[in-house]
Design an enzyme around this catalytic site. Structure first.
Site, PDB file in Angstrom:
ATOM      1  N   CYS A 173       0.831  -1.200   0.000  1.00 53.48           N
ATOM      2  CA  CYS A 173       0.000   0.000   0.000  1.00 53.48           C
ATOM      3  C   CYS A 173       0.866   1.251   0.000  1.00 53.48           C
ATOM      4  CB  CYS A 173      -0.985   0.005   1.162  1.00 53.48           C
ATOM      5  SG  CYS A 173      -0.306   0.086   2.804  1.00 53.48           S
ATOM      6  N   CYS A 174       0.252   2.345  -0.435  1.00 56.42           N
ATOM      7  CA  CYS A 174       0.896   3.646  -0.489  1.00 56.42           C
ATOM      8  C   CYS A 174       2.090   3.605  -1.440  1.00 56.42           C
ATOM      9  CB  CYS A 174       1.293   4.086   0.919  1.00 56.42           C
ATOM     10  SG  CYS A 174       1.671   5.850   1.072  1.00 56.42           S
TER      11      CYS A 174
END
Length: 272
Positions: A173-174
């Site tokens: 994620c990110c």
């Protein structure tokens, strides 16, 4: 390691006494949750503690909550290496003449229960997940400095290749999808949108870098609308699942739910 008793006053409140009785085997046993039927065994790889020089704490917490709800058995890992630098988060500036260790700092998030990344193997786990935060681009790789020419920490590279070869899912994620883009040529990932859109996607340039790294970028949303939900992209061929998280300027609950979509798909791919 220090026992919980050693961390408390010799005398004091009834709470201190109760905590000592509750954790006779030390801090680690106090941290452990109640036993539950065994689900997927998931490794979570941290990169320090704090968005600007380590793991994004909200992302790590969201991952752990969703894994808990999914009945997963979790073990946290981090590389035993120095941080690239230390950032004073109150000022958003590097702290001069200060150094910290990634494993030691990650232990803050893991409540002390963490293992050297060198010991992470596919034999012991059904999936691996990497939270975001600048630590992924500074401590797990040199992406923050070198961009498309970055190098990935040798243990991180080994873990990604081993899980990919074993056909076990990888969650990201990110900013952490850049790790898969660099190591797993042709992997499909998302960091959200490819245009800043007035500041809504301040790190949109990362999408272009992912393409330069050899990955394929897929546009996904991080907020709810009438036509889209909190999205994660699933690369079924490579079993790589990613979601934008804090790549988007949005409310925290949107970040939480987007990470939930990623975790749900990772657990689904484990088949457990």
């Amino acid at each position: 390691p220090l026992s919980l008793g050693a961390m408390l006053p010799a005398r004091g409140t009834a709470l201190c006494s109760a905590l000592r009785r509750a954790a006779p085997c030390g801090f680690a046993s106090f941290h452990c949750s109640a036993r539950r039927p065994r689900g997927a065994r998931v490794a979570v790889v941290l990169s320090g503690c704090g968005v600007y020089d380590g793991t994004e704490i909200h992302e790590a917490s969201a991952i752990l909550v969703h894994l808990s709800r999914g009945g997963a058995e979790v073990q946290m890992y981090a590389p035993d290496v120095p941080q690239m630098h230390v950032v004073d988060h109150s000022k958003g500036q590097p702290a001069e003449a200060e150094s910290r260790n990634v494993l030691v700092e990650s232990a803050r998030i893991a409540r002390g229960k963490i293992t050297n990344l060198a010991k992470l193997t596919t034999v012991d786990h059904d999936a691996v997940i990497f939270p975001g935060g600048f630590g992924a681009a500074k401590n797990l790789s040199t992406f923050a400095v070198d961009g498309k020419d970055c190098k990935v920490n040798k243990e991180v590279e080994r873990v990604l290749k081993d899980f990919h070869k074993a056909g076990k899912p990888i969650g990201l994620c990110c900013i952490s999808p850049v790790l898969a883009a660099k190591v797993l040529s042709g992997a499909e990932v998302t960091v959200g949108h490819e245009e800043e859109e007035g500041g809504k996607w301040p790190y949109a340039g990362t999408a272009g870098a992912i393409k330069e790294l050899g990955g394929k970028h897929c546009v996904k949303e991080a907020v709810f609308s009438l036509t889209t939900f909190y999205e994660a992209h699933v690369d079924t061929k490579n079993k790589v699942v990613s979601t934008p998280a804090f790549m988007c300027e949005t409310e925290l609950h949107n970040i939480f739910d987007g990470i939930g979509a990623m975790v749900k798909n990772v657990l689904k791919l484990t088949g457990k």
